[in-house]
Write a protein that holds these residues in place. Structure first.
Motif, mmCIF file in Angstrom:
data_model
loop_
_atom_site.group_PDB
_atom_site.id
_atom_site.type_symbol
_atom_site.label_atom_id
_atom_site.label_comp_id
_atom_site.label_asym_id
_atom_site.label_seq_id
_atom_site.Cartn_x
_atom_site.Cartn_y
_atom_site.Cartn_z
ATOM 1 N N UNK A 75 0.837 -1.203 0.000
ATOM 2 C CA UNK A 75 0.000 0.000 0.000
ATOM 3 C C UNK A 75 0.870 1.249 0.000
ATOM 4 N N UNK A 76 1.896 1.269 0.836
ATOM 5 C CA UNK A 76 2.791 2.436 0.905
ATOM 6 C C UNK A 76 3.557 2.628 -0.401
ATOM 7 N N UNK A 77 4.000 1.536 -0.992
ATOM 8 C CA UNK A 77 4.725 1.627 -2.274
ATOM 9 C C UNK A 77 3.784 2.133 -3.360
ATOM 10 N N UNK A 78 2.568 1.616 -3.396
ATOM 11 C CA UNK A 78 1.598 2.069 -4.391
ATOM 12 C C UNK A 78 1.289 3.558 -4.245
ATOM 13 N N UNK A 79 1.149 4.022 -3.005
ATOM 14 C CA UNK A 79 0.870 5.443 -2.778
ATOM 15 C C UNK A 79 1.992 6.309 -3.329
ATOM 16 N N UNK A 80 3.225 5.843 -3.209
ATOM 17 C CA UNK A 80 4.367 6.606 -3.731
ATOM 18 C C UNK A 80 4.359 6.643 -5.260
ATOM 19 N N UNK A 81 3.719 5.659 -5.879
ATOM 20 C CA UNK A 81 3.665 5.586 -7.342
ATOM 21 C C UNK A 81 2.528 6.406 -7.945
ATOM 22 N N UNK A 82 1.496 6.642 -7.172
ATOM 23 C CA UNK A 82 0.272 7.260 -7.692
ATOM 24 C C UNK A 82 0.501 8.707 -8.118
ATOM 25 N N UNK A 83 0.135 9.018 -9.356
ATOM 26 C CA UNK A 83 0.267 10.361 -9.910
ATOM 27 C C UNK A 83 -1.059 10.716 -10.588
ATOM 28 N N UNK A 84 -2.004 11.301 -9.855
ATOM 29 C CA UNK A 84 -3.346 11.506 -10.392
ATOM 30 C C UNK A 84 -3.416 12.422 -11.605
ATOM 31 N N UNK A 85 -2.685 13.497 -11.649
ATOM 32 C CA UNK A 85 -2.618 14.424 -12.793
ATOM 33 C C UNK A 85 -3.946 14.607 -13.533
ATOM 34 N N UNK A 86 -4.976 14.840 -12.840
ATOM 35 C CA UNK A 86 -6.285 15.195 -13.413
ATOM 36 C C UNK A 86 -6.818 14.181 -14.430
ATOM 37 N N UNK A 87 -6.537 12.893 -14.252
ATOM 38 C CA UNK A 87 -7.005 11.920 -15.236
ATOM 39 C C UNK A 87 -8.518 11.956 -15.402
ATOM 40 N N UNK A 88 -9.223 12.443 -14.391
ATOM 41 C CA UNK A 88 -10.688 12.534 -14.487
ATOM 42 C C UNK A 88 -11.112 13.484 -15.606
#
Length: 165
Positions: free
Chosen positions: A83-96
């Motif tokens: 979970x911690x590793x995934x959080x570090x990878x997440x880059x939302x950049x307005x994909x919505x």
């Protein structure tokens, strides 16, 4: 957005994250949005040449490229949870924003002649309640260049084999 012409299965590629830039005049004014207007213009040029269906890869959150190379190292150290590793990878950049533009484009411009290919469900881990960019062995679904790795392509293959041409 990746578009596939079913007969030839040739991808017509545009960056799926380029369409996720912020709106110029808000989400309700897409007819004044430069990105949406360019998407619409390109689609109108392609549609007369589509015999069956055009498949469009919908926007989804990118992974931070610099962090992808550290997945195996972090897992080997064992100091961080998945979970911690995934959080570090997440880059939302307005994909919505990109998802909204794609949905409106399909609804307003091509209807049943187009179909969105959606990776969100494939990469959403319901247990962790977040996007997951690698498997339990630390193998990344993405390259450091923000493309799907060979492992990632195999992971999303069912989306394409289940899609009706």
């Amino acid at each position: 957005m990746i578009m596939l012409a079913p007969k030839e299965l040739i991808p017509l590629v545009a960056r799926w994250f380029a369409v996720a830039e912020p709106y110029e005049n808000g989400p309700d004014n897409l007819n004044n949005d430069t990105i949406y207007l360019e998407m619409k213009s390109q689609l109108r040029k392609m549609l007369p040449n589509i015999k069956k269906k055009l498949f469009i890869l919908d926007s989804f959150p990118r992974a931070k490229s610099k962090e992808i190379g550290r997945i195996a190292e972090e897992m080997k150290k064992g100091r961080k949870t998945m979970t911690e590793i995934n959080k570090a990878l997440y880059d939302p950049k307005q994909f919505e924003f990109g998802r909204h533009r794609h949905a409106e484009l399909v609804k307003n411009e091509c209807g049943s002649k187009c179909e969105l290919i959606d990776y969100v469900e494939a990469f959403w881990n319901k247990t962790m309640n977040q996007f997951q960019y690698f498997d339990s062995n630390g193998f990344s679904y993405f390259t450091t260049g923000a493309h799907l790795s060979a492992h990632g392509l195999e992971y999303v293959r069912p989306i394409y084999t289940e899609t009706r041409l």
